[in-house]
Design a protein around this motif. Structure first.
Motif, mmCIF file in Angstrom:
data_model
loop_
_atom_site.group_PDB
_atom_site.id
_atom_site.type_symbol
_atom_site.label_atom_id
_atom_site.label_comp_id
_atom_site.label_asym_id
_atom_site.label_seq_id
_atom_site.Cartn_x
_atom_site.Cartn_y
_atom_site.Cartn_z
ATOM 1 N N ARG A 44 0.860 -1.191 0.000
ATOM 2 C CA ARG A 44 0.000 0.000 0.000
ATOM 3 C C ARG A 44 0.889 1.232 0.000
ATOM 4 O O ARG A 44 1.864 1.293 0.750
ATOM 5 C CB ARG A 44 -0.875 -0.038 1.244
ATOM 6 C CG ARG A 44 -1.868 1.050 1.357
ATOM 7 C CD ARG A 44 -2.654 0.853 2.645
ATOM 8 N NE ARG A 44 -3.589 1.921 2.824
ATOM 9 C CZ ARG A 44 -4.887 1.750 2.963
ATOM 10 N NH1 ARG A 44 -5.402 0.560 2.991
ATOM 11 N NH2 ARG A 44 -5.673 2.784 3.107
ATOM 12 N N MET A 45 0.530 2.229 -0.811
ATOM 13 C CA MET A 45 1.347 3.432 -0.872
ATOM 14 C C MET A 45 0.511 4.600 -1.371
ATOM 15 O O MET A 45 -0.386 4.419 -2.195
ATOM 16 C CB MET A 45 2.531 3.198 -1.803
ATOM 17 C CG MET A 45 3.539 4.316 -1.822
ATOM 18 S SD MET A 45 5.046 3.796 -2.649
ATOM 19 C CE MET A 45 6.068 3.583 -1.225
ATOM 20 N N ALA A 46 0.804 5.786 -0.862
ATOM 21 C CA ALA A 46 0.108 7.004 -1.276
ATOM 22 C C ALA A 46 1.001 7.814 -2.199
ATOM 23 O O ALA A 46 2.216 7.885 -2.011
ATOM 24 C CB ALA A 46 -0.272 7.843 -0.067
ATOM 25 N N CYS A 47 0.396 8.433 -3.195
ATOM 26 C CA CYS A 47 1.128 9.305 -4.110
ATOM 27 C C CYS A 47 1.510 10.579 -3.364
ATOM 28 O O CYS A 47 0.655 11.207 -2.722
ATOM 29 C CB CYS A 47 0.256 9.639 -5.312
ATOM 30 S SG CYS A 47 1.003 10.864 -6.417
ATOM 31 N N PRO A 48 2.778 10.985 -3.444
ATOM 32 C CA PRO A 48 3.180 12.204 -2.735
ATOM 33 C C PRO A 48 2.615 13.479 -3.355
ATOM 34 O O PRO A 48 2.586 14.517 -2.704
ATOM 35 C CB PRO A 48 4.707 12.183 -2.821
ATOM 36 C CG PRO A 48 5.011 11.356 -4.014
ATOM 37 C CD PRO A 48 3.915 10.345 -4.119
ATOM 38 N N TYR A 49 2.143 13.434 -4.602
ATOM 39 C CA TYR A 49 1.589 14.622 -5.248
ATOM 40 C C TYR A 49 0.099 14.798 -4.971
ATOM 41 O O TYR A 49 -0.338 15.847 -4.542
ATOM 42 C CB TYR A 49 1.803 14.575 -6.771
ATOM 43 C CG TYR A 49 3.218 14.838 -7.171
ATOM 44 C CD1 TYR A 49 3.740 16.130 -7.204
ATOM 45 C CD2 TYR A 49 4.051 13.803 -7.537
ATOM 46 C CE1 TYR A 49 5.039 16.383 -7.576
ATOM 47 C CE2 TYR A 49 5.361 14.026 -7.917
ATOM 48 C CZ TYR A 49 5.849 15.329 -7.940
ATOM 49 O OH TYR A 49 7.147 15.563 -8.297
ATOM 50 N N CYS A 50 -0.683 13.754 -5.253
ATOM 51 C CA CYS A 50 -2.141 13.907 -5.162
ATOM 52 C C CYS A 50 -2.753 13.222 -3.946
ATOM 53 O O CYS A 50 -3.920 13.440 -3.641
ATOM 54 C CB CYS A 50 -2.805 13.391 -6.435
ATOM 55 S SG CYS A 50 -2.621 11.616 -6.725
#
Length: 64
Positions: A44-50
């Motif tokens: 699981r990972m979140a986009c650092p931009y959006c």
């Protein structure tokens, strides 16, 4: 002050790896710089931009 609603994680599979955000089918007007996300390592990972959260569904590849 209210908090914005949270969206469920976007499910991706091993066939989508290597994965980058924004995904290929996103609209061009909505694009930010492409960033590759190592979803296979953590699941699981979140986009650092959006801030979109991506989650690997199904088995992780043995070596990628």
């Amino acid at each position: 002050m209210s908090t914005p609603p949270t969206r469920p994680p976007v499910q991706i599979t091993a066939a989508d790896l290597p994965f980058h955000c924004p995904p290929p089918k996103d609209a061009l007007w909505n694009a930010h710089p492409r960033v590759f996300l190592d979803v296979a390592r953590t699941g699981r990972m979140a986009c650092p931009y959006c801030g979109t959260v991506y989650e690997l569904s199904g088995p992780a590849p043995a070596a990628h």
